[in-house]
Design a protein around this motif. Structure first.
Motif, mmCIF file in Angstrom:
data_model
loop_
_atom_site.group_PDB
_atom_site.id
_atom_site.type_symbol
_atom_site.label_atom_id
_atom_site.label_comp_id
_atom_site.label_asym_id
_atom_site.label_seq_id
_atom_site.Cartn_x
_atom_site.Cartn_y
_atom_site.Cartn_z
ATOM 1 N N ALA A 1 17.081 68.236 50.046
ATOM 2 C CA ALA A 1 18.204 68.841 49.319
ATOM 3 C C ALA A 1 17.681 69.800 48.256
ATOM 4 N N TRP A 2 16.671 69.369 47.524
ATOM 5 C CA TRP A 2 16.128 70.233 46.476
ATOM 6 C C TRP A 2 15.541 71.511 47.053
ATOM 7 N N LEU B 1 18.393 73.780 48.003
ATOM 8 C CA LEU B 1 19.033 74.369 46.832
ATOM 9 C C LEU B 1 18.134 75.420 46.183
ATOM 10 N N ALA C 1 18.220 78.518 48.242
ATOM 11 C CA ALA C 1 19.492 79.223 48.076
ATOM 12 C C ALA C 1 19.503 79.987 46.758
ATOM 13 N N CYS C 2 19.093 79.327 45.688
ATOM 14 C CA CYS C 2 19.108 79.998 44.390
ATOM 15 C C CYS C 2 18.188 81.208 44.384
ATOM 16 N N THR D 1 15.712 62.769 51.908
ATOM 17 C CA THR D 1 16.909 63.607 51.793
ATOM 18 C C THR D 1 16.910 64.342 50.475
ATOM 19 N N SER D 2 16.509 63.644 49.443
ATOM 20 C CA SER D 2 16.524 64.275 48.125
ATOM 21 C C SER D 2 15.601 65.480 48.089
#
Lengths: 434, 291, 304
Positions: B23-24, B27, B30-31, B19-20
Motif C-alpha cells: 500500500a505504501w 501511494l 501515486a504521489c 499489504t501495508s
C-alpha cells in the motif's frame, strides 16, 4: 554598417517625430470625446502607436484614447461578443477575413474623408497598390484604412544549410518537391522525435493563406466563379497527399505539435532551417536576436511553386485594416478617423520599427522599403498575388480547411480522399447557409 | 475461542505487513507521479529554454537562470503590469470567496433548517444550475452585465459570480448536522432569526467556510474568459490573461513561461497550505458533530 | 390551553417562513444569472439571429434543432464528449476510491498524502495546460517516460499529434488534476463510518477484504453516489483542457467536445441559435444522466 544606418534612420525619424505636429481637427475643437481602441498584441507596434496617440491628443486636447491590446487568437471572439452587446470599441482592427462579417452586418462606419488626407474613394484607391483596398470597399464606400498587408515568403537559415552539406545560394528550394527533398537532408531526429527541422508549415490561424495557394498553383480553386466549393480534385488531392507525407504519418518532417516554426527560426539554435513569414518577421528577428540579424546567415526566397504548376501563384496576401464602429457617436467617429489617418500616415515608421507594410505607393517607392533586406523578394511576390478569400463565412471555412489539412497530417487521421470529401461537403453546407 | 482469536491475529500480522508495504509503495508512486509536473514547473522555471526541452531531460538545471522570474514579473515590455494583474486577481478572487461563503451560508442554512413548502423545488432548482456550462450562458450574462453598467470594473468581475450552486450544496450538507436543539433554545429565548444566524450559525461554519473559500478562490483565480470580456483597459486584466499573452509573445522561452506559471500559482498554493487543515479528510466538513 | 395550541403552530409556520428570507438571495441571483440566461439561450435557439446582425431575430421554430440533430458535426462532438466522459470517469472513480481506502488505512501521514494528491487541483487550468503542453511536446518528459517504461528508444508516442493519443492526453491531464479532489471526498466519507461497526466486524473475524466489501463499501454508498454524479457532470462540462490544447496545435476533430463546439459555433461561426440548441441538448443530457445515476443507486440501496 547596417546597424549604424538603422540607428541614424531611427534618430532621424525620432527627431522628425518630435518636430511633428499632429493636425488640430477643427471639428473636434472645444469638444470632449473618449475613444477606445482595440488591436492585437504586438510588442513593436504598441509603443509606436502610443507615441502617435500622445501627439494627437496633445494637438486635440479634448480627446482621450484608451488603447487596449488582446491576444491575436482571442481578439476576434472578444470583439464579436462586445459588438453583440452593442459595446464594441470605437476603433479596432481585424484581419480581413474576420472583419468581413462586421462589414456585412453594417457594424462599421464608412470613412469620413474630411477627417483624412484623402478626398474621396477614388483618391484613396489611387494612393495604394491596385487591389489592396478592394476588401474594404463596398458599393462605392470605403470602410477601412490599411494597417498592414502581408504576404509570406520563405526565410532560410544559411548556416543550417551549410551544416547539412548544402549550398544555400545554389540549393535553395524553388519547388515544393525541392522543399521536401531538402528537408529530408536537413532533418535530425532522436529516434522518432524531431530535433531539427528543415521546413515546417505555418499552422495556426491562417490556413486560407497557407494551403490554398498551393492548391491554386495546380489549378484548383477554393470556390469557383459559379459558387461551387472545392474545385479541382487532382489539385486538392496532390496537396493533401503532400501534407500527409510531410507529417508524422509519412516522412515525419514536421507537425503542428512542435513549437511554431517562425518563433524557433529567430533563435537560430539549429532547430529549423526554413519558415514561412512576412516582412514583419525581420523586426522580430532584430529584436530577439540582433546578432543573427546582422550576420549574413539568413535569406529570403520566393514562395515555392510546384514543379508542374499550372500557374504561378505566390502566397495570398492578407490585410489588417483599422475600422470604426458604426454605433459610435458622430463625434467619436470623426475623432476616430482623424486619429487613424494620423497614425497610418507614418508608413515608413511602421515599416522601420514594426516591419509591417502598408501597401501605399509612396512606401513601396521609399528608400526605407528598398533598404530593408530582401524587400524586393516580397514585393515581387506581392505584385503577382491576390488577396486571401473573404466572405460572410470566411472564418468558418478557414477552420474547416485547418481541420482538413491538419487531420490528414496527424497519425490516425482520414485519408486525403476522405478529408477532401468531408471538406467539400462542409464548405458547400456553409455556403448554402449564407 | 481464544485459538480462533489468536490465529487470525498471527496470520494478520504477516500478510498485513506485506499489504501495508505494498500500500505504501502504491501511494508513494501515486504521489510522485502526481507531483512530478509541479516539480517540473519549478525546475524548468529556473532553466534557460534550451534545457527545458533537452533530451534527455536533466531535472537539476545545468545553468541556473533566476532572471526568468525578473523577466516574468517585468513583462516583455518591461512595464511590470503583471503586478497589477496579480493585484486584480487577488481582489476579485478574495471578494468572490467572501460573498460566496456568506451567501451560501445564508441559503444553505435556510434550506437545511427550515421546512417551508417548496423547499425541495428550490434546492433542486439550484442544483440544476450546476449543469449549465459557462460557455452557454456567457453571452446573455454579458448582455446583462452591460445592462447593469458593470463593464471595466471590479463589480463586473464579481457580480456574476456572487455565489454558486456547489457552495449552497456544501453549506447545506454541513448545516444539516448543526444541532437543532440549540436553535430551538435560542428561539424560545426570544432571539430573532437573523440574530440566531449571525451569532450562532455563522460563527460555526469554519471547516465548510474554509473548504468553500479555497475552492471558490481557485476557481476565480483561474477565470480566463470573463475578465477578458469585461475588462476594457489593460490595467484591469487578470492573471490568466497575462499568462496567455506572455505565452503568445515569447513562445519559445519555455523557461520564463514556467516562471510566470509558478508566480501565478504561489498565492493559491499559499492559501491551500494554510487552510488545508479544514479541508482535508475531515469528517469535520461533512459530519459535524459525529466522531 | 387554547393559546398554547395557537402559538405553537403559528410559531412553526412563522419560523418556517423565515426559510424564504434566507434563500431569497439565491432565488434572486440564480434567476438573473442562471435561469434567465438559459431561457435566453433557449429563445435564441428558436430564432435565426446571427451574432453580429443588427436585425431583430426572427422566429423559426425548431428548424435549428432539425439542422443540428442532422449534422454529423454535432454527433461527432457528442461522441467525443461521451468518449472523454467514460475515459475519465473510470480511472477517476477507481483511483480515487482506491487511494482513499489505502490512505484511510494508514496510521500516519494521512493529511500529507491527501495534500500531495490534491495539489494539481490547486493550479489554474491555464497553468496546467501550459505545463502539460511542454511535457507532451515530442521532446518533452512524456515521451522520455514512455520510452523508459516501454523499453523503446526515441519513439514518439505522438501525445498531441495522433488523433487517438490526444484523447488519451486530455484524459490524463483531467485525471491528474481531479483525482486528489475525489480522493478527499472519499476519505471524508470513510471517516464517517462509525468505528464501532468496523471494530465489531473485526471481532467477528472478518479479514480486510471482507471488511472492505461488506462494510466499508456499502456504508460508503452516499459518498459513492455523490462522487459519481459529480464526476459525470464535471466530465460532461469539460472545456478548458480541450480548448487550450487545440489552440496549440492538437487536432480539433479528435477532442471537439460539445462545449467546445458550442463555443466555436457561437463565436467563430457567429451562429448563436445553433450554439443555443447544442447547449439545451447538453443540459438535457446532463439532467437525464444524473437522474438515471441517482435512480440506479437508489434501486441498489433498496436491494441491500
Amino acid at each position: 554598417m547596417k546597424r549604424t544606418l538603422s540607428a541614424i534612420l531611427l534618430a532621424a525619424l525620432a527627431a522628425s517625430a518630435l518636430a511633428a505636429q499632429a493636425p488640430t481637427i477643427p471639428a473636434l475643437k472645444g469638444k470632449k470625446v473618449q475613444l477606445t481602441l482595440w488591436t492585437h498584441e504586438d510588442a513593436n507596434r504598441m509603443p509606436l502607436e502610443k507615441g502617435y496617440i500622445a501627439e494627437f491628443t496633445a494637438a486635440n486636447p479634448g480627446v482621450t484614447v484608451n488603447y487596449v491590446t488582446y491576444p491575436t487568437d482571442k481578439i476576434r471572439d472578444l470583439t464579436t461578443t462586445a459588438f453583440a452587446a452593442n459595446q464594441g470599441p470605437d476603433i479596432f482592427n481585424l484581419q480581413i477575413s474576420d472583419a468581413y462579417p462586421f462589414m456585412a452586418n453594417g457594424r462599421v462606419a464608412p470613412i469620413d474623408f474630411k477627417m483624412t488626407a484623402y478626398k474621396d474613394v477614388k483618391d484613396l484607391e489611387s494612393k495604394y497598390l491596385p487591389g489592396t483596398l478592394a476588401p474594404v470597399i463596398e458599393k462605392g464606400k470605403a470602410y477601412g484604412l490599411p494597417l498592414e498587408l502581408t504576404n509570406y515568403c520563405l526565410y532560410l537559415n544559411k548556416k543550417i544549410f551549410r551544416d547539412a552539406g548544402l549550398d544555400p545560394d545554389k540549393d535553395y528550394p524553388k519547388t515544393w518537391e525541392d522543399v521536401m527533398a531538402v528537408s529530408e537532408k536537413i532533418v535530425q531526429r532522436n529516434g522518432e522525435i524531431i530535433t531539427r527541422r528543415g521546413f515546417d508549415f505555418r499552422y495556426g490561424v491562417e490556413p486560407l493563406i497557407c494551403w490554398v495557394p498551393m492548391v491554386e498553383q495546380l489549378g484548383g480553386e477554393l470556390i469557383s466563379k459559379d459558387g461551387k466549393a472545392i474545385v479541382g480534385d487532382d489539385a486538392w488531392l496532390k496537396v493533401l497527399t503532400y501534407v500527409r507525407d510531410f507529417g508524422p504519418a509519412g516522412k515525419n518532417l514536421g507537425s503542428p505539435t512542435y513549437t511554431a516554426a517562425r518563433k524557433v527560426f529567430d533563435l537560430n539554435k539549429n532547430e529549423i532551417a526554413m519558415s514561412l513569414s512576412g516582412l514583419y518577421q525581420e523586426a522580430r528577428i532584430i529584436k530577439s536576436n540582433p546578432e543573427f540579424y546582422n550576420s549574413k546567415d539568413w535569406m529570403v526566397i520566393p514562395y515555392p511553386q510546384w514543379k508542374d504548376a499550372a500557374k504561378r501563384v505566390p502566397n495570398n496576401f492578407y490585410g489588417h485594416y483599422y475600422v470604426v464602429n458604426a454605433q459610435s457617436s458622430k463625434l467619436a467617429q470623426q475623432a476616430s478617423w482623424a486619429l487613424v489617418n494620423y497614425m497610418l500616415s507614418h508608413g515608413e515608421a511602421y515599416l522601420q520599427k514594426v516591419a509591417i507594410v502598408q501597401p501605399s505607393k509612396s512606401l513601396m517607392e521609399s528608400k526605407t522599403f528598398k533598404e530593408m533586406p530582401y524587400s524586393d523578394v516580397f514585393a515581387k511576390d506581392m505584385s503577382a498575388a491576390h488577396v486571401v478569400y473573404y466572405g460572410a463565412s470566411s472564418t468558418k471555412i478557414d477552420a474547416l480547411l485547418k481541420e482538413a489539412f491538419e487531420s490528414v497530417m496527424l497519425a490516425g487521421g482520414p485519408s486525403p480522399k476522405e478529408a477532401l470529401e468531408r471538406l467539400r461537403k462542409s464548405v458547400t453546407e456553409v455556403l448554402a447557409s449564407e | 475461542m481464544s485459538s480462533i482469536a489468536a490465529s487470525p491475529v498471527a496470520r494478520r500480522s504477516s500478510s498485513a505487513a506485506i499489504t501495508s508495504v505494498l500500500a505504501w509503495v502504491a501511494l508513494a508512486a501515486a504521489c510522485l507521479v502526481v507531483i512530478m509536473p509541479l516539480v517540473f514547473m519549478a525546475g524548468a522555471s529556473l532553466m534557460p529554454p534550451s534545457e527545458v526541452l533537452s533530451m534527455p531531460y536533466r531535472w537539476i538545471p545545468k545553468e541556473w537562470k533566476p532572471a526568468n522570474y525578473a523577466l516574468a514579473l517585468a513583462g516583455n515590455d518591461g512595464n511590470w503590469l503583471f503586478l497589477r494583474n496579480i493585484l486584480n486577481s487577488l481582489i476579485v478572487a478574495s471578494t468572490v470567496s467572501a460573498t460566496t461563503v456568506g451567501l451560501s451560508a445564508l441559503v444553505g442554512y435556510g434550506l437545511a433548517k427550515f421546512k417551508f413548502k417548496g423547499r425541495n423545488v428550490v434546492f433542486m432548482g439550484i442544483m440544476a444550475t450546476m449543469m449549465i456550462p459557462f460557455e452557454t450562458v456567457m453571452i446573455p450574462i454579458y448582455l446583462i452585465a452591460v445592462g447593469m453598467h458593470l463593464q471595466d470594473s471590479y463589480q463586473g468581475f464579481i457580480v456574476p459570480f456572487l455565489m454558486n450552486a456547489f457552495g449552497v450544496f456544501l453549506m447545506r450538507q454541513y448545516l444539516l448536522g448543526f444541532p437543532t436543539e440549540m436553535l430551538e433554545a435560542a428561539r424560545i429565548d426570544g432571539c430573532s432569526e437573523p440574530r440566531i444566524f449571525r451569532e450562532m450559525v455563522f460563527k460555526n461554519i469554519g471547516p465548510a467556510a474554509a473548504t468553500l473559500a479555497i475552492i471558490t478562490f481557485r476557481q476565480q483565480w483561474d477565470n480566463l474568459f470573463w475578465p477578458l470580456l469585461i475588462a476594457r483597459r489593460e490595467e484591469m486584466k487578470t492573471i490568466p490573461a497575462y499568462i496567455v499573452k506572455f505565452v503568445a509573445e515569447k513562445n519559445s522561452d519555455e523557461g520564463t513561461m514556467m516562471a510566470v506559471a509558478a508566480i501565478a500559482s504561489i498565492p493559491v498554493f499559499f492559501l491551500f497550505f494554510t487552510l488545508s487543515k479544514y479541508f482535508i479528510g475531515g469528517s469535520a466538513v461533512y459530519g459535524a458533530g459525529k466522531e | 390551553m387554547k393559546r398554547a395550541r395557537k402559538t405553537r403552530p403559528s410559531l412553526e409556520a412563522a419560523h418556517d417562513k423565515w426559510g424564504w428570507f434566507f434563500v431569497a438571495p439565491a432565488i434572486l441571483y440564480f434567476s438573473i444569472f442562471s435561469f434567465y440566461p438559459i431561457l435566453y439561450a433557449f429563445w435564441m435557439s428558436l430564432t435565426n439571429k446571427k451574432l453580429l446582425s443588427l436585425k431583430p431575430p426572427t422566429f423559426v421554430g425548431f428548424a435549428n434543432y432539425q439542422k443540428v440533430l442532422s449534422s454529423s458535426d454535432f454527433w461527432d462532438s457528442l461522441k467525443n464528449t461521451l468518449e472523454f466522459t467514460v475515459g475519465a470517469f473510470v480511472p477517476l472513480f477507481i483511483l480515487s476510491l482506491a487511494f482513499a481506502l489505502l490512505i484511510s488505512s494508514r496510521k500516519r501521514f494521512q493529511r500529507a498524502l491527501q495534500m500531495a494528491l490534491y495539489s494539481p487541483a490547486v493550479l489554474s487550468s491555464v497553468v496546467a495546460a501550459l505545463i502539460w503542453l511542454i511535457i507532451f511536446d515530442p521532446r518533452g518528459l512524456a515521451n522520455a517516460a514512455a520510452n523508459a517504461l516501454m523499453g523503446t528508444s526515441g519513439k514518439d508516442y505522438m501525445w498531441l499529434s495522433s488523433t487517438s493519443m490526444v484523447k488519451v492526453s486530455t484524459v490524463i491531464v483531467y485525471v491528474w488534476k481531479y483525482v486528489g479532489y475525489f480522493t478527499i471526498l472519499f476519505v471524508t466519507g470513510i471517516g464517517k463510518i462509525p468505528a464501532s461497526v468496523v471494530e465489531a466486524s473485526i471481532i467477528d473475524g472478518a479479514n480486510a477484504r471482507q471488511r472492505m466489501l461488506r462494510i466499508t463499501l456499502p456504508l460508503l454508498r452516499p459518498t459513492t453516489v455523490l462522487v459519481s454524479v459529480m464526476i459525470l457532470i464535471f466530465c460532461l462540462k469539460t472545456f478548458s483542457t480541450q480548448y487550450l490544447f487545440t489552440q496549440k496545435g492538437a487536432s480539433l476533430r479528435a477532442v471537439n467536445v460539445v462545449t467546445l463546439n458550442i463555443y466555436q459555433t457561437a463565436f467563430r461561426d457567429q451562429n448563436l441559435p445553433q450554439a443555443g440548441v447544442m447547449s439545451i441538448l447538453l443540459f438535457i443530457l446532463m439532467l437525464v444522466l444524473s437522474y438515471a445515476q441517482l435512480r440506479a443507486s437508489r434501486g441498489e440501496e433498496e436491494q441491500l
